[in-house]
Design a protein around this motif. Sequence first.
Motif, PDB file in Angstrom:
ATOM      1  N   LYS A  26      23.401  61.521 123.061  1.00 39.99           N
ATOM      2  CA  LYS A  26      24.403  62.552 123.342  1.00 39.99           C
ATOM      3  C   LYS A  26      24.071  63.284 124.645  1.00 39.99           C
ATOM      4  O   LYS A  26      22.930  63.675 124.878  1.00 39.99           O
ATOM      5  CB  LYS A  26      24.458  63.522 122.163  1.00 39.99           C
ATOM      6  CG  LYS A  26      25.709  64.349 122.086  1.00 39.99           C
ATOM      7  CD  LYS A  26      25.735  65.158 120.791  1.00 39.99           C
ATOM      8  CE  LYS A  26      25.792  64.273 119.575  1.00 39.99           C
ATOM      9  NZ  LYS A  26      25.881  65.051 118.315  1.00 39.99           N
ATOM     10  N   ALA A  77      27.346  54.665 119.721  1.00 38.17           N
ATOM     11  CA  ALA A  77      28.571  55.434 119.973  1.00 38.17           C
ATOM     12  C   ALA A  77      29.774  54.677 119.437  1.00 38.17           C
ATOM     13  O   ALA A  77      29.726  53.450 119.281  1.00 38.17           O
ATOM     14  CB  ALA A  77      28.740  55.697 121.466  1.00 38.17           C
ATOM     15  N   HIS A  84      32.190  59.630 118.973  1.00 41.73           N
ATOM     16  CA  HIS A  84      31.043  60.103 118.219  1.00 41.73           C
ATOM     17  C   HIS A  84      29.815  59.411 118.778  1.00 41.73           C
ATOM     18  O   HIS A  84      29.850  58.198 119.041  1.00 41.73           O
ATOM     19  CB  HIS A  84      31.214  59.789 116.730  1.00 41.73           C
ATOM     20  CG  HIS A  84      30.040  60.204 115.897  1.00 41.73           C
ATOM     21  ND1 HIS A  84      29.504  59.403 114.914  1.00 41.73           N
ATOM     22  CD2 HIS A  84      29.279  61.334 115.895  1.00 41.73           C
ATOM     23  CE1 HIS A  84      28.479  60.016 114.350  1.00 41.73           C
ATOM     24  NE2 HIS A  84      28.338  61.197 114.926  1.00 41.73           N
ATOM     25  N   TYR A  85      28.729  60.174 118.965  1.00 39.48           N
ATOM     26  CA  TYR A  85      27.509  59.645 119.564  1.00 39.48           C
ATOM     27  C   TYR A  85      26.307  59.876 118.658  1.00 39.48           C
ATOM     28  O   TYR A  85      26.233  60.873 117.930  1.00 39.48           O
ATOM     29  CB  TYR A  85      27.238  60.327 120.903  1.00 39.48           C
ATOM     30  CG  TYR A  85      28.296  60.101 121.949  1.00 39.48           C
ATOM     31  CD1 TYR A  85      29.372  60.974 122.083  1.00 39.48           C
ATOM     32  CD2 TYR A  85      28.222  59.008 122.812  1.00 39.48           C
ATOM     33  CE1 TYR A  85      30.352  60.761 123.050  1.00 39.48           C
ATOM     34  CE2 TYR A  85      29.191  58.790 123.780  1.00 39.48           C
ATOM     35  CZ  TYR A  85      30.249  59.676 123.888  1.00 39.48           C
ATOM     36  OH  TYR A  85      31.211  59.462 124.845  1.00 39.48           O
ATOM     37  N   ASP A 136      22.614  61.185 118.173  1.00 39.46           N
ATOM     38  CA  ASP A 136      21.951  62.337 118.783  1.00 39.46           C
ATOM     39  C   ASP A 136      21.059  61.914 119.945  1.00 39.46           C
ATOM     40  O   ASP A 136      20.913  62.650 120.924  1.00 39.46           O
ATOM     41  CB  ASP A 136      21.122  63.079 117.736  1.00 39.46           C
ATOM     42  CG  ASP A 136      21.988  63.831 116.742  1.00 39.46           C
ATOM     43  OD1 ASP A 136      21.470  64.194 115.661  1.00 39.46           O
ATOM     44  OD2 ASP A 136      23.181  64.070 117.027  1.00 39.46           O
TER      45      ASP A 136
END
Length: 125
Positions: free
Chosen positions: A66, A50, A60-61, A63
């Motif tokens: 998330k 992240a 932003h992570y 997938d």
Amino acid sequence: VQLQASGGGSVQVGGSLRLSCAASGRFLHANPFTLGWFRQSPGQEREFVARISKIQGRTHYADSVKGRFTISRDNTQNTVDLQMNNLTSEDTAVYYCVADRAPFPTTGPTAWDYWGQGTQVTVSS
């Protein structure tokens, strides 16, 4: 620049952990630096987890995390946290706090200039 991470440990599957990282250094106040986290499991390459920008706290992570992990930062304290919920055995890794002068560097490990020492997270069933 120094990055000091803490908060790692052992937890059972489905549990939670919170990692914290304190950043210090001269450039922190003069650049729109980004903070983030990577991780590395035995025999694997370092993996982006992240990131969070300084301005607006844009996140932003990966997938794989998330919806389970949340990154946050405190610009007054120059700290970044990673709240990890619903952990699985695949989250077991050494977690690294990272920083870069760029507003929002890419997710590749070579894009990040500064790395902390790493903290172990172990998730067991």
